[in-house]
Motif scaffolding. Sequence first.
Motif, PDB file in Angstrom:
ATOM      1  N   UNK A  56      21.528  58.969  88.692  1.00  0.00           N
ATOM      2  CA  UNK A  56      20.571  59.359  87.658  1.00  0.00           C
ATOM      3  C   UNK A  56      21.104  60.539  86.855  1.00  0.00           C
ATOM      4  N   UNK A  57      21.743  61.456  87.555  1.00  0.00           N
ATOM      5  CA  UNK A  57      22.237  62.664  86.897  1.00  0.00           C
ATOM      6  C   UNK A  57      23.740  62.756  87.124  1.00  0.00           C
ATOM      7  N   UNK A  58      24.506  62.973  86.082  1.00  0.00           N
ATOM      8  CA  UNK A  58      25.954  63.081  86.209  1.00  0.00           C
ATOM      9  C   UNK A  58      26.424  64.335  85.484  1.00  0.00           C
ATOM     10  N   UNK A  59      27.133  65.220  86.169  1.00  0.00           N
ATOM     11  CA  UNK A  59      27.646  66.396  85.461  1.00  0.00           C
ATOM     12  C   UNK A  59      28.746  65.997  84.478  1.00  0.00           C
ATOM     13  N   UNK A  60      28.779  66.640  83.333  1.00  0.00           N
ATOM     14  CA  UNK A  60      29.806  66.380  82.329  1.00  0.00           C
ATOM     15  C   UNK A  60      30.338  67.746  81.922  1.00  0.00           C
ATOM     16  N   UNK A 126      27.259  79.188  84.024  1.00  0.00           N
ATOM     17  CA  UNK A 126      25.819  79.115  83.821  1.00  0.00           C
ATOM     18  C   UNK A 126      25.190  78.175  84.832  1.00  0.00           C
ATOM     19  N   UNK A 127      26.003  77.572  85.680  1.00  0.00           N
ATOM     20  CA  UNK A 127      25.438  76.697  86.697  1.00  0.00           C
ATOM     21  C   UNK A 127      26.431  76.553  87.835  1.00  0.00           C
ATOM     22  N   UNK A 128      25.943  76.093  88.951  1.00  0.00           N
ATOM     23  CA  UNK A 128      26.800  75.784  90.090  1.00  0.00           C
ATOM     24  C   UNK A 128      26.752  74.292  90.337  1.00  0.00           C
ATOM     25  N   UNK A 129      27.863  73.781  90.824  1.00  0.00           N
ATOM     26  CA  UNK A 129      27.920  72.380  91.209  1.00  0.00           C
ATOM     27  C   UNK A 129      28.014  72.358  92.733  1.00  0.00           C
ATOM     28  N   UNK A 130      27.105  71.654  93.361  1.00  0.00           N
ATOM     29  CA  UNK A 130      27.135  71.600  94.819  1.00  0.00           C
ATOM     30  C   UNK A 130      27.876  70.341  95.238  1.00  0.00           C
ATOM     31  N   UNK A 131      28.934  70.538  95.962  1.00  0.00           N
ATOM     32  CA  UNK A 131      29.761  69.409  96.397  1.00  0.00           C
ATOM     33  C   UNK A 131      29.717  69.330  97.911  1.00  0.00           C
ATOM     34  N   UNK A 132      29.310  68.197  98.392  1.00  0.00           N
ATOM     35  CA  UNK A 132      29.217  68.015  99.836  1.00  0.00           C
ATOM     36  C   UNK A 132      30.543  67.503 100.356  1.00  0.00           C
ATOM     37  N   UNK A 133      31.110  68.176 101.322  1.00  0.00           N
ATOM     38  CA  UNK A 133      32.414  67.791 101.864  1.00  0.00           C
ATOM     39  C   UNK A 133      32.328  67.707 103.374  1.00  0.00           C
ATOM     40  N   UNK A 134      33.289  66.967 103.944  1.00  0.00           N
ATOM     41  CA  UNK A 134      33.273  66.802 105.392  1.00  0.00           C
ATOM     42  C   UNK A 134      33.678  68.111 106.066  1.00  0.00           C
ATOM     43  N   UNK A 135      34.647  68.802 105.463  1.00  0.00           N
ATOM     44  CA  UNK A 135      35.177  70.014 106.089  1.00  0.00           C
ATOM     45  C   UNK A 135      35.157  71.144 105.052  1.00  0.00           C
ATOM     46  N   UNK A 136      34.150  71.967 105.133  1.00  0.00           N
ATOM     47  CA  UNK A 136      33.959  73.030 104.140  1.00  0.00           C
ATOM     48  C   UNK A 136      35.133  74.014 104.149  1.00  0.00           C
ATOM     49  N   UNK A 164      31.448  79.287  98.413  1.00  0.00           N
ATOM     50  CA  UNK A 164      31.456  79.041  96.973  1.00  0.00           C
ATOM     51  C   UNK A 164      32.749  79.568  96.359  1.00  0.00           C
ATOM     52  N   UNK A 165      33.262  78.816  95.395  1.00  0.00           N
ATOM     53  CA  UNK A 165      34.472  79.226  94.675  1.00  0.00           C
ATOM     54  C   UNK A 165      34.269  79.005  93.181  1.00  0.00           C
ATOM     55  N   UNK A 170      36.882  78.058  85.663  1.00  0.00           N
ATOM     56  CA  UNK A 170      35.691  78.889  85.579  1.00  0.00           C
ATOM     57  C   UNK A 170      34.421  78.247  86.085  1.00  0.00           C
ATOM     58  N   UNK A 171      34.493  76.981  86.509  1.00  0.00           N
ATOM     59  CA  UNK A 171      33.281  76.338  87.023  1.00  0.00           C
ATOM     60  C   UNK A 171      33.048  76.727  88.476  1.00  0.00           C
ATOM     61  N   UNK A 172      31.793  76.969  88.802  1.00  0.00           N
ATOM     62  CA  UNK A 172      31.452  77.378  90.174  1.00  0.00           C
ATOM     63  C   UNK A 172      31.068  76.177  91.022  1.00  0.00           C
TER      64      UNK A 172
END
Lengths: 301, 168
Positions: A56-60, A126-136, A164-165, A170-172
């Motif tokens: 439904x939502x896709x970051x661009x 201006x925003x964070x992207x949350x990425x789910x990973x197997x091994x943080x 967080x990185x 520059x994207x978080x």
Amino acid sequence: MTDPFDALRLPVTPVTPDPRFAERLRARLERALLEPRSTPMTTTTDQAALDVPLATLTPYLAVDDARGALDFYVEAFGARRRGEPIVMEDGRIGHAELAVGGSVLMLADEFPELGLLGPRARGGVSQSLRLQVADVDEAVRRAMQRGAALVRAVADYPHGRQGAVDDPFGHRWILASAPTAARPAEPEPVPGHGDVAYITHVVPDTAAARRFYGEVLGWRYAAGSAEDGWHIEGTAPMAGLGGGATRPEVQLCYQVDDLAEALRRVREQGGEAGEPAPRPYGLMADCVDNQGARFYLLQSS
Amino acid sequence: MAPDPGFALLELYDAALPQVYGYLLARCGRRELAEDLTAETFLAAVDATRRVPTPAVSVAWLVGVARHKLVDHWRRQEREQRGLRLASQDCPEHDDPWGAALDALRVEAVLAALGPHHRAALTLRYLDGLPVPQVAKHLRRTVHATEALLTRARAAFRHAYDTEEGPR
């Protein structure tokens, strides 16, 4: 039924272009072929990446180096290329897609003329992207190896392990483990009016009772507020051990909404009601029922 | 050693150029634009031959690259014209049978006068004969949205074709 628009069908008819154009273009191609190769792609597009459905939502993302960003997300986050990037006349990437796990990430170079600038040009995220990973820990390590800056070290949180990185563009990114299977905290059963609020085992020798039930039931104890009183940890209903009795007895403490009213009824029904006494957990009174059994009433604070 | 696909491309150049240029010229109608898009196509093809997996270089593949370039062009044009387009260009849909034999020159003039999004949809679907799902992929729309776009594009085309005086 035929579609009248089928009449528009236009098979490819070869047309010889201006020979000067053809010559110039050939020369450009030769030069392009002699230029040093760009960094070979480490990961190629694959059908699985193309098959990832759009959510439904896709970051661009707008990034100030789309080619570098594609490489970075592939290498650091294990993204897979999804089709060929669209290269504009001026060499900028106008559109590119990656499959990251089960999601699609779109990105393009900056197009200031369209108001599309990356976070570095804007002066911050201006925003964070949350990425789910197997091994943080591993994901953060790989990202930092490839130029990401650590924003928040990896740590365990009630909702999972994460860090967080800021990526080199520059994207978080919040790199997070999957939340542990949704297990809402077991609600503490709150005793209602008439429920057993506390069980007190009164015994002649609390040390003997603690040893006995510790061995038999695995009870653990914490010293209670009363002298020689022990709270039994983790049982439901809550329970404790009290000393000083001539013979062992179980005393029940019942929860009431209105202690004064309850004591009035105890007396009315032929029981004996003691005086309400303040305790750390509420107002309590000891009572005897109409057959001589001792019990307590508690109005929790 | 495997043959370098970059040089396979150069070998194919003489044979492929009229095909690519012919494809583009017939669809965009302007020589300069067709030349620009042809150049874009071949330079993109050079890039593609350096990627892994290397594409099988052929005329059909190059025409496919050219189709991408054409759609990109219309997308840019659409972006530039958005906001300038008049509301009156959005024609009411009418799906009554329309079986007039089409005049090729008039078709070209009518297509050229349509908005880039309508032109792109009609070109891919009818001039190139692509099935709707492929048109959708090129236009980066859903199949459903593409069908709706095609309906509007056909209506716009009919309206323009029926009111067009014919090429002067």
